[in-house]
Structure formats: C-alpha cells, structure tokens
Design a protein around this motif. Structure first.
Motif, PDB file in Angstrom:
ATOM      1  N   VAL A  40      20.033  -1.022 -22.670  1.00 13.19           N
ATOM      2  CA  VAL A  40      21.420  -1.509 -22.662  1.00 13.19           C
ATOM      3  C   VAL A  40      21.992  -1.621 -21.247  1.00 13.19           C
ATOM      4  CG1 VAL A  40      23.777  -1.047 -23.455  1.00 13.19           C
ATOM      5  CG2 VAL A  40      21.834  -0.574 -24.970  1.00 13.19           C
ATOM      6  N   ILE A  41      21.750  -0.623 -20.410  1.00  7.08           N
ATOM      7  CA  ILE A  41      22.350  -0.600 -19.071  1.00  7.08           C
ATOM      8  C   ILE A  41      21.449  -1.270 -18.038  1.00  7.08           C
ATOM      9  CG2 ILE A  41      23.322   0.856 -17.269  1.00  7.08           C
ATOM     10  CD1 ILE A  41      24.883   0.923 -19.883  1.00  7.08           C
ATOM     11  N   ALA A  42      20.191  -0.854 -17.980  1.00  6.59           N
ATOM     12  CA  ALA A  42      19.270  -1.360 -16.954  1.00  6.59           C
ATOM     13  C   ALA A  42      19.088  -2.881 -16.987  1.00  6.59           C
ATOM     14  CB  ALA A  42      17.917  -0.649 -17.085  1.00  6.59           C
ATOM     15  N   PRO A  43      18.982  -3.517 -18.173  1.00  7.85           N
ATOM     16  CA  PRO A  43      18.811  -4.983 -18.166  1.00  7.85           C
ATOM     17  C   PRO A  43      19.975  -5.731 -17.522  1.00  7.85           C
ATOM     18  CG  PRO A  43      18.199  -4.079 -20.302  1.00  7.85           C
ATOM     19  CD  PRO A  43      18.837  -2.965 -19.536  1.00  7.85           C
ATOM     20  N   VAL A  44      21.193  -5.240 -17.694  1.00  7.30           N
ATOM     21  CA  VAL A  44      22.355  -5.886 -17.072  1.00  7.30           C
ATOM     22  C   VAL A  44      22.256  -5.777 -15.552  1.00  7.30           C
ATOM     23  CG1 VAL A  44      24.867  -5.806 -16.836  1.00  7.30           C
ATOM     24  CG2 VAL A  44      23.814  -5.483 -19.083  1.00  7.30           C
ATOM     25  N   MET A  45      21.811  -4.626 -15.074  1.00  8.51           N
ATOM     26  CA  MET A  45      21.619  -4.449 -13.635  1.00  8.51           C
ATOM     27  C   MET A  45      20.512  -5.366 -13.127  1.00  8.51           C
ATOM     28  SD  MET A  45      21.898  -0.313 -13.286  1.00  8.51           S
ATOM     29  CE  MET A  45      23.466   0.527 -13.564  1.00  8.51           C
ATOM     30  N   TYR A  46      19.439  -5.478 -13.893  1.00  8.41           N
ATOM     31  CA  TYR A  46      18.317  -6.333 -13.496  1.00  8.41           C
ATOM     32  C   TYR A  46      18.749  -7.793 -13.383  1.00  8.41           C
ATOM     33  CZ  TYR A  46      14.219  -9.295 -14.113  1.00  8.41           C
ATOM     34  OH  TYR A  46      13.286 -10.291 -13.981  1.00  8.41           O
ATOM     35  N   VAL A  47      19.445  -8.283 -14.401  1.00  7.90           N
ATOM     36  CA  VAL A  47      19.893  -9.685 -14.390  1.00  7.90           C
ATOM     37  C   VAL A  47      20.844  -9.930 -13.220  1.00  7.90           C
ATOM     38  CG1 VAL A  47      21.271 -11.398 -15.634  1.00  7.90           C
ATOM     39  CG2 VAL A  47      19.544 -10.068 -16.853  1.00  7.90           C
ATOM     40  N   SER A  48      21.773  -8.988 -12.988  1.00  5.26           N
ATOM     41  CA  SER A  48      22.738  -9.143 -11.902  1.00  5.26           C
ATOM     42  C   SER A  48      22.036  -9.240 -10.551  1.00  5.26           C
ATOM     43  CB  SER A  48      23.712  -7.959 -11.900  1.00  5.26           C
ATOM     44  OG  SER A  48      24.429  -7.890 -13.113  1.00  5.26           O
ATOM     45  N   CYS A  49      21.054  -8.372 -10.323  1.00  5.10           N
ATOM     46  CA  CYS A  49      20.356  -8.361  -9.035  1.00  5.10           C
ATOM     47  C   CYS A  49      19.432  -9.568  -8.894  1.00  5.10           C
ATOM     48  CB  CYS A  49      19.561  -7.064  -8.887  1.00  5.10           C
ATOM     49  SG  CYS A  49      20.589  -5.573  -8.799  1.00  5.10           S
ATOM     50  N   ARG A  50      18.690  -9.861  -9.938  1.00  5.76           N
ATOM     51  CA  ARG A  50      17.712 -10.959  -9.862  1.00  5.76           C
ATOM     52  C   ARG A  50      18.402 -12.302  -9.636  1.00  5.76           C
ATOM     53  NH1 ARG A  50      13.293 -13.756 -10.803  1.00  5.76           N
ATOM     54  NH2 ARG A  50      13.237 -15.372 -12.398  1.00  5.76           N
ATOM     55  N   TYR A  51      19.442 -12.580 -10.408  1.00  2.00           N
ATOM     56  CA  TYR A  51      20.086 -13.887 -10.318  1.00  2.00           C
ATOM     57  C   TYR A  51      20.968 -14.013  -9.082  1.00  2.00           C
ATOM     58  CZ  TYR A  51      18.396 -15.892 -14.647  1.00  2.00           C
ATOM     59  OH  TYR A  51      17.588 -16.441 -15.605  1.00  2.00           O
ATOM     60  N   SER A  52      21.371 -12.885  -8.508  1.00  5.00           N
ATOM     61  CA  SER A  52      22.118 -12.953  -7.252  1.00  5.00           C
ATOM     62  C   SER A  52      21.224 -13.384  -6.101  1.00  5.00           C
ATOM     63  CB  SER A  52      22.745 -11.588  -6.938  1.00  5.00           C
ATOM     64  OG  SER A  52      23.723 -11.240  -7.895  1.00  5.00           O
ATOM     65  N   LEU A  53      19.936 -13.028  -6.185  1.00  8.33           N
ATOM     66  CA  LEU A  53      19.000 -13.310  -5.099  1.00  8.33           C
ATOM     67  C   LEU A  53      18.210 -14.599  -5.274  1.00  8.33           C
ATOM     68  CD1 LEU A  53      17.655  -9.697  -4.578  1.00  8.33           C
ATOM     69  CD2 LEU A  53      18.745 -11.085  -2.808  1.00  8.33           C
ATOM     70  N   VAL A  54      18.133 -15.108  -6.515  1.00  7.06           N
ATOM     71  CA  VAL A  54      17.248 -16.236  -6.781  1.00  7.06           C
ATOM     72  C   VAL A  54      17.687 -17.488  -6.012  1.00  7.06           C
ATOM     73  CG1 VAL A  54      18.522 -17.111  -8.800  1.00  7.06           C
ATOM     74  CG2 VAL A  54      16.047 -17.458  -8.638  1.00  7.06           C
ATOM     75  N   LYS A  55      16.721 -18.184  -5.442  1.00  5.36           N
ATOM     76  CA  LYS A  55      16.907 -19.461  -4.744  1.00  5.36           C
ATOM     77  C   LYS A  55      17.759 -19.365  -3.478  1.00  5.36           C
ATOM     78  CE  LYS A  55      16.180 -22.467  -8.746  1.00  5.36           C
ATOM     79  NZ  LYS A  55      16.714 -23.564  -9.568  1.00  5.36           N
ATOM     80  N   ILE A  56      17.949 -18.163  -2.958  1.00  4.14           N
ATOM     81  CA  ILE A  56      18.629 -18.025  -1.671  1.00  4.14           C
ATOM     82  C   ILE A  56      17.602 -18.227  -0.565  1.00  4.14           C
ATOM     83  CG2 ILE A  56      19.823 -16.435  -0.122  1.00  4.14           C
ATOM     84  CD1 ILE A  56      21.581 -17.454  -2.319  1.00  4.14           C
ATOM     85  N   LYS A  57      17.843 -19.189   0.308  1.00  6.54           N
ATOM     86  CA  LYS A  57      16.848 -19.586   1.297  1.00  6.54           C
ATOM     87  C   LYS A  57      16.988 -18.837   2.617  1.00  6.54           C
ATOM     88  CE  LYS A  57      16.683 -24.260  -0.661  1.00  6.54           C
ATOM     89  NZ  LYS A  57      16.824 -25.699  -0.394  1.00  6.54           N
ATOM     90  N   ASP A  58      18.217 -18.525   3.014  1.00  2.00           N
ATOM     91  CA  ASP A  58      18.454 -17.919   4.319  1.00  2.00           C
ATOM     92  C   ASP A  58      18.195 -16.414   4.258  1.00  2.00           C
ATOM     93  OD1 ASP A  58      19.703 -18.444   7.116  1.00  2.00           O
ATOM     94  OD2 ASP A  58      20.736 -16.662   6.371  1.00  2.00           O
ATOM     95  N   SER A  59      17.392 -15.904   5.177  1.00  2.00           N
ATOM     96  CA  SER A  59      17.023 -14.481   5.168  1.00  2.00           C
ATOM     97  C   SER A  59      18.220 -13.577   5.446  1.00  2.00           C
ATOM     98  CB  SER A  59      15.925 -14.215   6.197  1.00  2.00           C
ATOM     99  OG  SER A  59      16.362 -14.550   7.512  1.00  2.00           O
ATOM    100  N   ASN A  60      19.141 -14.021   6.307  1.00  2.00           N
ATOM    101  CA  ASN A  60      20.325 -13.211   6.605  1.00  2.00           C
ATOM    102  C   ASN A  60      21.230 -13.074   5.386  1.00  2.00           C
ATOM    103  OD1 ASN A  60      19.516 -12.830   9.259  1.00  2.00           O
ATOM    104  ND2 ASN A  60      20.624 -14.629   9.992  1.00  2.00           N
TER     105      ASN A  60
END
Length: 404
Positions: A315-335
């Motif tokens: 219940v808790i961990a999947p929401v954290m996983y989705v939030s972190c994964r989708y925040s980072l996906v397709k971001i090109k700039d390393s900074n």
C-alpha cells in the motif's frame, strides 16, 4: 461529492484517451487502492471505524493527484510550462502570505484567534505558531503543512535561466521564509538545497570551462556577508534562536513526545507485525490528533502499526516507487536529475520526523518536482533545439507520439 466528482473525472479521461490508461503508473496505483480496501476492512473489524473513511479519502486524494500529475501531460490535456508558471505563482503567494501573517502578528495588528480560521480557509491546513524573542523584538512562527512547497519550487527556480541578482534576492527571501516557518526539517532542507545548487553550479562551470567565477564570488560574498552581519548582531542574537530550535526546551519536549509515540507504536507493531491493525487504526491510549487519530510524528512507524510489513509493501511502498520513478523518467540533463534525487530523498526522509506523507501537500510536492524538472529540461531543449521534447512540455504531443 468530491469523491464522486473525482471518479467521473477519471472515467472521462479514460474515455478521452484510452491508450494511456493501462500504463505502469495506473496499474500500480489502481492495485494500491484494491489492497487498501482490504486493510480498511481489517480496521473496520478491529474497532477503528471512526477513522477508516477519513484515511481512505485522504489516501485516495493523494493517489488521484499523483495519477493526474503523471497522466494529464501525457494525454496532452495540460502544458507543463503553464503548470510550472502556476506553481510559481502559488509558491510566491504562500511566501507573501506567511510574511504578512508574521508581520501582522508581531506588530499586533491582528489577533492570533482570527489568524487560525483564516489560515484554514486560505490554505486548508492547520496553523502552528509560537512567540519567539529575537533580541528586543517579538517574532511569531508561522508554520503549516504546505511550508515545503515553496522550498521545492525555490530549488528548481535557482537552476532556471534568470539573472544572478534575482537568484541572490530569492536566496535571502527564502532564508527569511525558512526562519518564519522555524521548523528543524525546513531549516535543514533549505541548507541542503542551497548546498546542492552551489555544488552543481561549480561542477557545471568547471565542466564547461566558463570564466564567470567573478560573478559567483561576488554573489557568494554578498550572501555570506549579509549572513555574518545578521548572525553576529548581538541585539538580534539570531544564532541562539536557531540553536534553541534544535536544542531548546520546546524541542526537548517534542522529542520526548516522539519517544513516547515510538514505545506505543512499536509495541503495537510487534503485536501484529505482518498485517498490522488496519488502515486508519491508531493507538487508543495515545492519540496525537483528534481529527486524524492515525496521524503521528513517527509516520513510517505508524504505517507499520496500521499495515504491518505486508501492507507497507503493498500500500505505501508502491506509491513511493511510482512517485520516484516517474519523477526521474525521461529527464535528460544530469544536473536536473541530481536536483530531483535530492528533493525526493528529502520527501522520503520527512515522514521519519513529521506526518508529511499523508498530507495532501505530499502529492503536490511530487507535482512541483515533476513539473519544474521538466520545465528545466524544456529550457535545455530550447538551447539544443530539441523540437520533440519542447512539444512534450508545451502540450503538443501528436508528432512525438507518432515518432515513438
């Protein structure tokens, strides 16, 4: 009514664009809701009926905001560029209102009894305040659950293409804002975000071989000089005010309450470590908040009390996983990726100290991270003339989707 409206909105979005419905985020968040109902039933059977509905509504709103954050830009319904501007206006509005509230209370132009309901109407959150003496001056702390939204926006704004003097002004303004909030977590967050900006800036300048060190030195000298003047002023005695926030009497009292919470919650977790006591359950012998009895400063431990290990993972961990994964996906700039990771780590760390994850502002923070990071990438794409990514940020997805 709100729940029914949300369900209708989701159905309309699904009908509008079905191809995005069964993506990873939708499947995971939908699965969380199904598992959540099971733990709600456990809580109902266990005698926590008074808080089950409150918890369900709270958690559903978090999941809904996250889903809309990740799905609407993909559908081309909203523009990340426009959302970023709106979030900037909202953040500035919060800062200004906090400044005026602090000033009016300190100058005794308004009574504290009138501020509490006003804050509830404007922000929809409870206000925490206390009187603090800064030398001969009376200063009022103004803290609410949305304090961290401007800090996250501030971190990304520093990386945007604005003039140096504007960044210096914003750094000083946010320093004052953090002091008004007067939260240990907020003070630490401000310091971490500012340090991240300086480190990444120096890294980028060294990597590009740019010779604008004079601007950096001048800007740093102004900030450090003002800080030294204010902190060493014996009349204001700001250093003691900051130290007392980390090691004062009120801090010791709040830490003692956390120690008591730990004992009750840990014993409750050990009594049912696998499945917990149910969504919205609480320690009946120790209630922190009468309107949300399941809310405790040690929020992660309270989740283990409610859901056990199995429920935490489902219940808790999947929401954290989705939030972190989708925040980072397709971001090109390393900074930009570094900045996202730092903000996500702060977001994940806060529930160790405060009940932040279940706050409605928790999902708003992910929205700020998601929107502002993509807007920064949008600025980078403009520099590199990347038309596909520019279309994604501005909401024109048709050509990019055809290419994919």
């Amino acid at each position: 009514i709100k729940t029914a409206f949300s369900v209708i909105l989701i159905l309309l979005l699904v009908v509008y664009n079905r191809k995005f419905f069964f993506d990873e985020a939708t499947i995971i968040l939908g699965g969380v809701l199904i598992f959540l109902l099971g733990w709600a039933g456990l809580s109902f059977i266990g005698g926590y009926r008074d808080m089950v509905l409150s918890f369900l509504k709270n958690y559903f709103s978090i999941i809904l905001i996250l889903w809309l954050t990740f799905e609407l830009p993909k559908m081309g319904i909203i523009s990340i560029k426009d959302v970023s501007k709106i979030l900037g206006i909202v953040s500035i509005g919060i800062i200004v209102i906090k400044f005026f509230t602090c000033a009016f209370l300190s100058l005794e132009l308004i009574k504290m009894g009138r501020v509490y309901p006003l804050f509830k109407q404007i922000f929809g959150s409870e206000l925490t305040s206390m009187k603090i003496m800064i030398g001969p001056f009376v200063f009022y702390r103004v803290m609410s659950s949305n304090d961290h939204i401007p800090l996250v926006w501030f971190a990304f704004y520093l990386f945007s293409h604005v003039k140096l003097w504007k960044k210096i002004v914003l750094i000083l303004v946010m320093a004052l804002y953090t002091f008004i909030v007067y939260s240990r977590v907020a003070i630490a967050e401000y310091g971490i975000l500012l340090a991240t900006y300086v480190i990444v800036l120096l890294r980028e300048r060294h990597k590009q071989g740019k010779k604008d060190w004079l601007k950096i030195i001048i800007g740093s000298a102004i900030i450090v000089g003002l800080a030294v003047v204010l902190l060493t002023n014996k009349k204001l005695n700001l250093i003691n005010a900051i130290i007392s926030r980390f090691n004062g009497e009120t801090t010791a009292e709040s830490d003692q309450i956390r120690n008591i919470q730990f004992e009750y919650l840990w014993n409750g977790f050990k009594a049912s470590p696998i499945y917990g006591h149910g969504a919205g359950s609480y320690v009946k012998e120790f209630i922190r908040n009468s309107t949300a009895k399941y809310s405790y400063e040690l929020e992660y431990l309270s989740f283990l009390y409610q859901f056990g290990v199995a429920g935490f993972l489902l219940v808790i961990a999947p929401v954290m996983y989705v939030s972190c994964r989708y925040s980072l996906v397709k971001i090109k700039d390393s900074n930009v990726r570094i900045l996202i990771i730092v903000n996500l780590l702060i977001w994940l760390a806060r529930p160790f100290f405060n009940p932040s994850f279940l706050s409605s502002n928790s999902s708003i923070i992910i929205l700020v991270i998601y929107a502002m990071s993509r807007y920064l990438d949008y600025e980078k794409a403009e520099e590199k003339c990347d038309p596909c990514f520019i279309n994604q940020v501005t909401g024109n997805l048709e050509s990019c989707l055809m290419d994919e």
